[in-house]
Design a protein around this motif. Structure first.
Motif, short mmCIF file in Angstrom:
data_model
loop_
_atom_site.label_atom_id
_atom_site.label_comp_id
_atom_site.label_asym_id
_atom_site.label_seq_id
_atom_site.Cartn_x
_atom_site.Cartn_y
_atom_site.Cartn_z
N LEU A 46 0.83 -1.20 0.00
CA LEU A 46 0.00 0.00 0.00
C LEU A 46 0.87 1.26 0.00
CD1 LEU A 46 -2.61 -1.15 2.68
CD2 LEU A 46 -2.74 -1.37 0.20
N THR A 49 -1.11 3.88 3.13
CA THR A 49 -2.50 3.94 3.61
C THR A 49 -2.84 2.76 4.50
OG1 THR A 49 -3.26 2.81 1.60
CG2 THR A 49 -3.25 5.22 1.57
N LYS A 81 3.06 1.16 7.59
CA LYS A 81 2.10 2.01 6.88
C LYS A 81 1.75 1.45 5.51
CE LYS A 81 0.84 5.76 7.70
NZ LYS A 81 -0.45 6.26 8.23
N ASN A 82 2.58 0.55 5.00
CA ASN A 82 2.32 -0.03 3.68
C ASN A 82 1.64 -1.39 3.77
OD1 ASN A 82 3.52 2.18 2.60
ND2 ASN A 82 5.46 1.19 2.14
N ALA A 112 -6.72 1.21 8.37
CA ALA A 112 -6.21 1.42 7.01
C ALA A 112 -7.18 2.29 6.22
CB ALA A 112 -6.01 0.09 6.32
N LYS A 113 -6.65 3.23 5.46
CA LYS A 113 -7.48 4.18 4.71
C LYS A 113 -7.87 3.66 3.34
CE LYS A 113 -5.27 8.12 7.01
NZ LYS A 113 -4.46 9.35 6.82
N SER A 114 -7.03 2.83 2.74
CA SER A 114 -7.33 2.34 1.40
C SER A 114 -6.51 1.08 1.12
CB SER A 114 -7.01 3.40 0.35
OG SER A 114 -7.19 2.90 -0.97
N SER A 148 -6.56 12.34 1.14
CA SER A 148 -6.55 13.23 2.29
C SER A 148 -5.44 14.26 2.12
CB SER A 148 -6.34 12.44 3.59
OG SER A 148 -5.11 11.74 3.56
N MET A 154 -10.62 15.62 3.50
CA MET A 154 -10.61 14.30 2.89
C MET A 154 -11.66 14.22 1.79
SD MET A 154 -10.30 11.82 6.25
CE MET A 154 -10.24 10.39 5.17
N THR A 156 -13.58 11.00 -0.29
CA THR A 156 -13.74 9.57 -0.42
C THR A 156 -14.79 9.25 -1.47
OG1 THR A 156 -13.16 9.25 1.92
CG2 THR A 156 -14.26 7.42 0.79
N THR A 161 -11.79 0.74 1.31
CA THR A 161 -11.25 -0.22 2.27
C THR A 161 -11.74 -1.64 2.01
OG1 THR A 161 -13.05 0.38 3.78
CG2 THR A 161 -10.95 1.51 4.07
#
Length: 363
Positions: A46, A49, A81-82, A112-114, A148, A154, A156, A161
């Motif tokens: 990732l 995110t 973070k990945n 996790a954001k995405s 973001s 942000m 979306t 997710t």
């Protein structure tokens, strides 16, 4: 030979009624169904995110790296973070065999954001019995997008997710259905109804006398030949028999959140009179200002003038005849011009008066 003759005769059977339904649309054979699979895995790759240093993700990454021969230092939480911890779900179809492919859905369980651009690491998928039935891995296709900015704003689009992997899992173990064992196959209706079960039994016995027997309001037991080829042909023929199901129970469904009211065709009314009207009271304030004469000792004052008017709308009374159908109920309520909230109040009042012969379900 007897079964072959019966199957040949079935080809010449026509529909029984204009409103008949196929047996295959009313239920399914016991054991011939899909099974749910679930797994816990890790998505990597990732673009910042992921879940960062969540404890359950850290443990999962240590397990993954351990399988690859890489031991992470004890007491050190890697920057992740990945990567993201995810739940993987899939449906295992009936008769699925090892080597076949399944579509899977991958969903985050942390912050996790995405999942866009991520890759799912090999994840075992387990059934309700705790056994592994499939292995999942692959690149995710994510339809959502999340962006973001540093100021906290942000944007979306859809749900970033959750992602899917087409043919992302391979079946490792088959589920026994019992299709090839025993001389009895059980057919289960989707909805319990003794009349529908009786009609299915009678239709099957007309096609193959002495084959079907009712066990309860859902299940019809059928004696079928032991040979797998003949059994499959007979089951296919039974599925195409047309049966007129029993009329559904009278129900009125009320959605309390949206005000939606659904009335099925089995609803009937006993003799009842319905009156609906609205009394509107309107108050208009028209204050006037009174000015004193010049050089006088008077003061400016305000006088209140109120106008009250009433409007009585509707006031119609409708008489519902015995056994009024759904069409008559709808026509009468449309004539009264009632809205959704008024319609619910009228139906509840009819139920309390004993005139509405139906079950009211509020969702």
């Amino acid at each position: 030979m007897m079964w072959a003759c019966l199957l040949a005769a079935f080809a010449f059977l026509g529909p029984q009624t204009a409103h008949a339904e196929r047996v295959r649309d009313l239920g399914t054979y016991q054991g011939v169904r899909s099974n749910q699979l679930t797994g816990y895995g890790v998505v990597v790759g990732l673009a910042g995110t992921g879940d960062d240093n969540l404890e359950y993700l850290t443990q999962a990454m240590k397990g993954v790296s351990g399988r690859m021969g890489l031991q992470l230092p004890a007491g050190v939480a890697p920057g992740l973070k990945n990567a993201a911890a995810v739940m993987v779900t899939a449906d295992l179809p009936a008769f699925a065999k090892p080597g076949q492919r399944l579509d899977i859905t991958v969903s985050t369980i942390g912050k996790a954001k995405s999942l866009r651009g991520g890759t799912l690491i090999m994840t075992p998928l387990q059934g309700a019995d705790g056994q592994i039935y499939a292995m999942a891995q692959g690149n995710l296709a994510v339809g959502g997008l999340g962006v973001s900015a540093k100021d906290g704003s942000m944007l979306t689009v859809n749900v970033p997710t959750v992602g899917r992997i087409a043919d992302g899992a391979s079946v490792e173990r088959a589920v026994a259905t019992g299709f090839e064992n025993g001389d009895m196959i059980r057919y289960n209706l989707f909805n319990a109804d003794f009349l529908t079960a009786t009609r299915v039994r009678d239709a099957v016995n007309r096609f193959m006398p002495g084959t079907a027997a009712i066990e309860d309001g859902v299940t019809i037991a059928m004696k079928l030949p032991q040979d797998v080829n003949t059994r499959a042909s007979v089951m296919a023929a039974i599925e195409m028999i047309e049966v007129t199901p029993a009329e559904t129970a009278a129900k009125v469904i009320v959605n309390s959140r949206t005000g939606t009211v659904v009335i099925n065709s089995a609803v009937r009314l006993s003799p009842a009179a319905i009156s609906q009207g609205k009394l509107t009271v309107r108050v208009d304030e028209n204050p006037t200002v009174s000015q004193p004469e010049p050089f006088s000792k008077g003061r400016t004052t305000t006088q209140q003038n109120s106008d009250i008017t009433t409007t009585d709308e509707g006031g119609k009374v409708l008489l519902m005849k015995p056994g009024a159908s759904l069409a008559k109920i709808v026509d009468a309520l449309n004539l009264l011009g009632v809205g959704a909230s008024d319609l619910v109040a009228i139906l509840e009042a009819l139920k309390q008066a004993g005139a509405l012969k139906a079950e009211m379900v509020v969702i």
